[in-house]
Scaffold this motif. Structure first.
Motif, PDB file in Angstrom:
ATOM      1  N   ALA A  53       0.833  -1.208   0.000  1.00 14.49           N
ATOM      2  CA  ALA A  53       0.000   0.000   0.000  1.00 14.49           C
ATOM      3  C   ALA A  53       0.864   1.254   0.000  1.00 14.49           C
ATOM      4  O   ALA A  53       0.593   2.216  -0.728  1.00 14.49           O
ATOM      5  CB  ALA A  53      -0.926  -0.009   1.215  1.00 14.49           C
ATOM      6  N   ALA A  54       1.912   1.243   0.808  1.00  9.91           N
ATOM      7  CA  ALA A  54       2.807   2.402   0.885  1.00  9.91           C
ATOM      8  C   ALA A  54       3.525   2.633  -0.440  1.00  9.91           C
ATOM      9  O   ALA A  54       3.727   3.777  -0.865  1.00  9.91           O
ATOM     10  CB  ALA A  54       3.820   2.194   2.006  1.00  9.91           C
ATOM     11  N   LYS A  55       3.872   1.549  -1.109  1.00  8.10           N
ATOM     12  CA  LYS A  55       4.589   1.649  -2.385  1.00  8.10           C
ATOM     13  C   LYS A  55       3.681   2.151  -3.504  1.00  8.10           C
ATOM     14  O   LYS A  55       4.094   2.945  -4.354  1.00  8.10           O
ATOM     15  CB  LYS A  55       5.159   0.271  -2.752  1.00  8.10           C
ATOM     16  N   GLN A  56       2.432   1.708  -3.483  1.00 12.70           N
ATOM     17  CA  GLN A  56       1.507   2.048  -4.567  1.00 12.70           C
ATOM     18  C   GLN A  56       0.885   3.430  -4.412  1.00 12.70           C
ATOM     19  O   GLN A  56       0.451   4.027  -5.392  1.00 12.70           O
ATOM     20  CB  GLN A  56       0.396   0.995  -4.651  1.00 12.70           C
ATOM     21  N   SER A  57       0.819   3.939  -3.186  1.00 14.34           N
ATOM     22  CA  SER A  57       0.122   5.210  -2.937  1.00 14.34           C
ATOM     23  C   SER A  57       1.075   6.222  -2.319  1.00 14.34           C
ATOM     24  O   SER A  57       1.348   6.175  -1.115  1.00 14.34           O
ATOM     25  CB  SER A  57      -1.076   4.983  -2.010  1.00 14.34           C
ATOM     26  N   ALA A  58       1.560   7.132  -3.149  1.00 11.39           N
ATOM     27  CA  ALA A  58       2.539   8.115  -2.678  1.00 11.39           C
ATOM     28  C   ALA A  58       1.925   9.174  -1.772  1.00 11.39           C
ATOM     29  O   ALA A  58       2.643   9.898  -1.083  1.00 11.39           O
ATOM     30  CB  ALA A  58       3.202   8.787  -3.875  1.00 11.39           C
TER      31      ALA A  58
END
Length: 227
Positions: A53-58
């Motif tokens: 989630a952290a990687k996909q949503s900046a």
């Protein structure tokens, strides 16, 4: 304003600028907490999901509540107890240290329920299940009507402009269908999905569920939880 508070504010601004230069996303990120204890899949799987989630949503910052683990994500509150994790979560939400939180097995009060999203095995389509935990109302029909509205809201919030609604063929489905159609006739726009069965209709069976015949599948929470 004291010197210490001023320093913290300036430091926060510089952190935001640094993050923006790195990610290309300007403005303050939404801080999402995740309690890592309590999942049937184990802490490691929760961490993998949090990292994804952290990687996909900046535009979000994911922080953890739970035991210390090997990850680049920040641990905002350390505990080895699921109950304590829930207490920490509530405290952090109350003081504004996190904006929202994802958790497991939390005792929601009556009237609060959660909407789930799955990927259907038949066609790999996204499907919202309304609802999957909690209790929208003590009366089954009322709860399912509310679940339909919650599902529509969740679908629109995730980018589906005109979500279609299907009603899973459980007890009370026809009564819910009638009530939702009355809502539609009286001005609250509802887009009813069509079953893949030859006789169509918005009351859905198992095959409709597997292929994602609707954007939102309305059901009672117990069935939704099993799904």
């Amino acid at each position: 304003m004291t010197t210490e508070i001023a320093k913290k504010k300036v430091a926060k601004v510089f952190d935001q600028i640094a993050d923006a230069l790195e990610s290309g996303v300007y403005g303050e990120k939404t801080k999402i907490g995740i309690t890592t204890l309590g999942s049937e899949h184990g802490v490691e799987e929760v961490i993998k999901g949090a990292e994804l989630a952290a990687k996909q949503s900046a535009d979000i910052e994911v922080v953890l509540i739970g035991p210390k683990v090997d990850t680049d994500l920040s641990l905002i509150a350390e505990t080895d107890c699921a109950e304590t994790a829930h207490q920490k979560m509530e405290e952090l939400l109350q003081v504004g240290d996190i904006d929202a939180c994802v958790t497991n097995h939390f005792n929601f009060p009556i009237g609060v329920s959660t909407v789930g999203k799955v990927i259907t095995p038949g066609k790999g389509e996204e499907l919202i299940i309304a609802t999957s935990t909690g209790t929208s109302a003590t009366d089954r029909i009322s709860a399912m009507i509310k679940n339909a509205l919650y599902g529509i809201i969740a679908a629109k919030a995730t980018g589906v402009e005109e979500p279609t609604i299907g009603i899973l063929n459980v007890d009370g489905a026809r009564q819910v269908e009638k009530a939702l159609k009355e809502l539609d006739e009286n001005g609250y726009k509802i887009n009813f999905a069509e079953s893949i069965r030859s006789d169509g209709g918005c009351v859905m069976r198992g095959n409709d569920l597997l292929v994602g015949a609707a954007d939102v599948m309305v059901t009672d929470t117990l069935t939704g939880n099993l799904l």
